[in-house]
Scaffold this active site. Sequence first.
Site, PDB file in Angstrom:
ATOM      1  N   LYS A 117      -2.714  -1.945  -2.945  1.00 44.15           N
ATOM      2  CA  LYS A 117      -3.757  -1.060  -2.405  1.00 44.15           C
ATOM      3  C   LYS A 117      -3.332   0.368  -2.719  1.00 44.15           C
ATOM      4  O   LYS A 117      -2.325   0.856  -2.207  1.00 44.15           O
ATOM      5  CB  LYS A 117      -3.941  -1.270  -0.892  1.00 44.15           C
ATOM      6  CG  LYS A 117      -5.040  -0.371  -0.319  1.00 44.15           C
ATOM      7  CD  LYS A 117      -5.507  -0.816   1.063  1.00 44.15           C
ATOM      8  CE  LYS A 117      -6.517   0.182   1.626  1.00 44.15           C
ATOM      9  NZ  LYS A 117      -7.182  -0.292   2.850  1.00 44.15           N
ATOM     10  N   GLU A 131       0.827  -1.221   0.000  1.00 43.26           N
ATOM     11  CA  GLU A 131       0.000   0.000   0.000  1.00 43.26           C
ATOM     12  C   GLU A 131       0.855   1.263   0.000  1.00 43.26           C
ATOM     13  O   GLU A 131       1.161   1.822   1.055  1.00 43.26           O
ATOM     14  CB  GLU A 131      -0.947   0.028   1.214  1.00 43.26           C
ATOM     15  CG  GLU A 131      -1.862   1.253   1.195  1.00 43.26           C
ATOM     16  CD  GLU A 131      -2.774   1.374   2.421  1.00 43.26           C
ATOM     17  OE1 GLU A 131      -3.721   2.175   2.356  1.00 43.26           O
ATOM     18  OE2 GLU A 131      -2.538   0.683   3.429  1.00 43.26           O
TER      19      GLU A 131
END
Length: 298
Positions: free
Chosen positions: A214, A177
């Site tokens: 992400k 992420e």
Amino acid sequence: MMNQTQFDKVKNGKGFIAALDQSGGSTPKALANYGVPEDAYSNEDEMFDLIHQMRTRIITSPAFDGKYILGAILFEQTMDRQIEGLYTAEYLAEKKGVVPFLKVDKGLANLENGVQLMKPIPDLDATLRRANEHHIFGTKMRSVIKEANPEGIKAVVDQQFELAKQILAAGLVPIIEPEVDIHSADKEKCEELLKTELLNHLNQLSENDNVMLKLTIPTVPNVYKELVEHPRVVRVVALSGGYSRDEANQKLKENDGIIASFSRALTGELNANQTDEEFNAALEKAVKSIYDASVNKN
């Protein structure tokens, strides 16, 4: 190790991933948003008891349903706690058909070169062992990009993949992420640089190594198409990043193949003072709208 049924669900299932992983620093804010003021608890233990009550209420709600929710990201303490006599990850998998993930980062380092790397994670191997004991499927770790600084963005992606290899070696699927701040003055440029770095690293993975990404919903729709289609990427999920739920859903719909992994946009309208009926109705409305944005593209 790898649960093939869960892998197939995460890769091909219709739905989204619930982010229930606010930790130490962000817990007071999450509780305040939920209608629990700071004077309702006098120490950290009481605070974490209250956040677990909130998460238990969300996860046990009939609205929290594996038909719509593919996976849920947990905070480490949540993994170690129980819901109705089962550890949280086991409860999710067995009672809800939801795939459990674990947040493994220790928060962000100070801003340098326009980015915030992750703080060191000294006990990662031990955490991954415990994650395996709890039948966790994958992990999540977050860094933040604020400026289109090539050196900074390269450092973020290098660090993410270095740790991802450790996670893959433990038999878990890492969610990488590198969040681009939605308020970045050069967000679009950040996303171009980030995509290039991610592709460089993805192309170096062996064919047994599978990761998830992400990412902040991009300024230019479908700019991440090559990432979505990359053979080493199980799934690309999007964070809400401070957008309202309606705005996040609308932007998400413009991006083919990307599903939601929202936190605030999922739980923003839930309140400790709601009756169960009100709480479940508010959660159901959020779940269905985020599901719809994840599976029905414009």
